[in-house]
Scaffold this active site. Sequence first.
Site, mmCIF file in Angstrom:
data_model
loop_
_atom_site.group_PDB
_atom_site.id
_atom_site.type_symbol
_atom_site.label_atom_id
_atom_site.label_comp_id
_atom_site.label_asym_id
_atom_site.label_seq_id
_atom_site.Cartn_x
_atom_site.Cartn_y
_atom_site.Cartn_z
ATOM 1 N N HIS A 147 -2.951 -9.867 15.649
ATOM 2 C CA HIS A 147 -1.640 -8.018 15.925
ATOM 3 C C HIS A 147 -3.179 -7.818 16.493
ATOM 4 O O HIS A 147 -2.657 -6.366 17.616
ATOM 5 C CB HIS A 147 -1.225 -7.581 15.077
ATOM 6 C CG HIS A 147 0.508 -8.549 15.045
ATOM 7 N ND1 HIS A 147 1.088 -9.207 16.095
ATOM 8 C CD2 HIS A 147 0.701 -8.726 13.629
ATOM 9 C CE1 HIS A 147 2.211 -9.215 15.027
ATOM 10 N NE2 HIS A 147 1.981 -9.065 13.908
HETATM 11 O O1 VJV Z 1 8.014 -2.970 12.143
HETATM 12 C C1 VJV Z 1 6.734 -2.230 11.375
HETATM 13 C C2 VJV Z 1 6.759 -0.822 12.523
HETATM 14 C C3 VJV Z 1 7.793 0.264 11.669
HETATM 15 C C4 VJV Z 1 6.317 1.636 11.276
HETATM 16 C C5 VJV Z 1 6.088 1.634 10.288
HETATM 17 N N1 VJV Z 1 7.101 1.314 8.833
HETATM 18 C C6 VJV Z 1 6.295 1.350 7.962
HETATM 19 C C7 VJV Z 1 7.581 0.428 9.832
HETATM 20 C C8 VJV Z 1 8.768 0.175 10.895
HETATM 21 C C9 VJV Z 1 8.201 0.431 13.451
HETATM 22 N N2 VJV Z 1 5.607 -2.833 11.535
HETATM 23 C C10 VJV Z 1 6.403 -4.264 10.986
HETATM 24 C C11 VJV Z 1 4.348 -5.082 10.742
HETATM 25 C C12 VJV Z 1 4.269 -6.164 10.219
HETATM 26 C C13 VJV Z 1 3.173 -6.445 10.415
HETATM 27 C C14 VJV Z 1 3.192 -8.231 10.454
HETATM 28 C C15 VJV Z 1 1.717 -8.778 10.240
HETATM 29 C C16 VJV Z 1 1.954 -10.500 10.546
HETATM 30 O O2 VJV Z 1 2.636 -11.153 9.265
HETATM 31 O O3 VJV Z 1 2.230 -11.446 11.372
HETATM 32 C C17 VJV Z 1 0.415 -10.695 10.457
HETATM 33 C C18 VJV Z 1 -0.732 -10.748 9.685
HETATM 34 C C19 VJV Z 1 6.607 -3.569 9.451
HETATM 35 N N3 VJV Z 1 7.068 -4.393 9.113
HETATM 36 C C20 VJV Z 1 7.537 -4.082 7.659
HETATM 37 C C21 VJV Z 1 6.550 -3.079 7.414
HETATM 38 N N4 VJV Z 1 5.909 -3.059 8.798
HETATM 39 C C22 VJV Z 1 5.717 -2.615 6.076
HETATM 40 C C23 VJV Z 1 5.444 -1.812 5.831
HETATM 41 C C24 VJV Z 1 4.570 -1.202 4.629
HETATM 42 C C25 VJV Z 1 5.455 -1.344 3.495
HETATM 43 C C26 VJV Z 1 6.932 -2.005 3.801
HETATM 44 C C27 VJV Z 1 7.431 -2.634 5.369
HETATM 45 C C28 VJV Z 1 3.931 -0.647 4.126
HETATM 46 C C29 VJV Z 1 3.426 0.138 3.586
HETATM 47 C C30 VJV Z 1 4.397 -0.001 2.633
HETATM 48 N N5 VJV Z 1 5.520 -1.220 2.698
HETATM 49 C C31 VJV Z 1 4.329 0.822 0.923
HETATM 50 ZN ZN ZN Z 2 3.819 -11.997 10.260
#
Ligand code: VJV
Ligand code: ZN
Length: 394
Positions: A147
């Site tokens: 990403h």
């Molecule tokens: O969906 C998102 C972005 C948000 C804003 C931030 N919040 C936490 C979640 C919604 C819109 N981000 C995704 C990013 C996924 C990245 C995937 C990476 C790869 O596998 O493709 C390559 C290495 C997302 N989904 C879930 C989470 N973020 C998430 C983040 C956290 C969390 C739980 C879920 C961050 C910190 C903590 N918990 C404590």
């Molecule tokens: Zn992924």
Amino acid sequence: EYNIVRPKGYTVSYHANPEMEKHHFGQTHPMKPWRLTLTKSLVSAYGMPFAMDNYNTRAATYEELNAFHASDYLDYLATAPPEDTPRDYEGNNPSDPKFNLGGSDCPLFHGLYDYCSMSAGTSIDAARKICCQQSDIAIAWGGGLHHAKRREASGFCYINDIVLGILQLLRCYPRVLYIDIDVHHGDGVEEAFKSTDRVMTVSFHKYQPDYFFPGTGALDDNGPKDEQNPGAHHAINVPLNDGITDEQYAMLFESIIGKINETYRPSVIALQCGADSLAGDRLGRFNLRVQGHGACVAYCKSLGLPMIIFGGGGYTPRNVARAWAYETSIAIASQNKIPDIIPLHAPWREHFIHETLFPTLEQIFGEPRANRNTQKRLNEIIMHVHEQLRFVGH
Ligand code: VJV
Ligand code: ZN
Ligand code: CA
């Protein structure tokens, strides 16, 4: 009896930096670098290091990162204070982040720049071994951070090691096929190479704009719409729904990658093996088993091209380790099938509660997720991709 045998006339290399695994994004952040340690311990328990060239890689230099990333971004990445240190009143806060750094997805943690340059170092090292033909398959489980943008962090990714690896490959190979089986869309790699026909990008992913990150990668997103742009038609996207099975995925994968291999005629493959497409992943939505995920690696290998294999996502560490250890064995293609029972001496053994490399869906989670992919829709996807490929050829 399982005997690891070094394949004749054929070299697999394993690129890793054990320092990377000591970093963490924060206690409860889903991205856990120690899954790399778990993977390595399983790979070692099966005796696989004897059948590969093993490299402890160095961190990438600033200049190496600068081949893709903007200097102001790298400078900030190198100097931004970790989030738990007090900020002055001019400091950034997560609601006004610079370069999308800080906040919950891409936190500023201790040793962040080292972690990023180590991840990039493994992928660049792997690409160099493929370039100088010292390896036929080079494995970099510490990479795959698809990403990251030129001057922006995104979705747990800060430095796009894949783009840096592919830039290396382009020095020695005319055409690179990038394949991404992470459950998320490989947006950063697609964007980086959108204006060239020397890289074709293909991503398979869960697609549900507004509900699933990053929300891009629709079926008709095939690169620039301007026909004068050489990159037109060179982005392939395979948007999927929850619960896809091994059988459906294999059918799609072989049909699409087989056709691309015939029409585009790549000279090398870069395969991102994000393990969040496995059943039971903390963030993923699919029903793939370790066997189904590994079948993609086996199919790519069967095409007989040099290949780099990157890691990527994967948020249930025991399953990440299972998949990547199995895929390492596929790269080596030991003479006998890898035994399902995890070797007794494996450290971290308590993580593999069912003691098998290939748990059933029922062992992974009581009730598998409902499959929302119809055969009709999968056929439409294949048709669309085949249509796109009529514009591509050498
Ligand atoms: O969906 C998102 C972005 C948000 C804003 C931030 N919040 C936490 C979640 C919604 C819109 N981000 C995704 C990013 C996924 C990245 C995937 C990476 C790869 O596998 O493709 C390559 C290495 C997302 N989904 C879930 C989470 N973020 C998430 C983040 C956290 C969390 C739980 C879920 C961050 C910190 C903590 N918990 C404590
Ligand atoms: Zn992924
Ligand atoms: Ca993907």
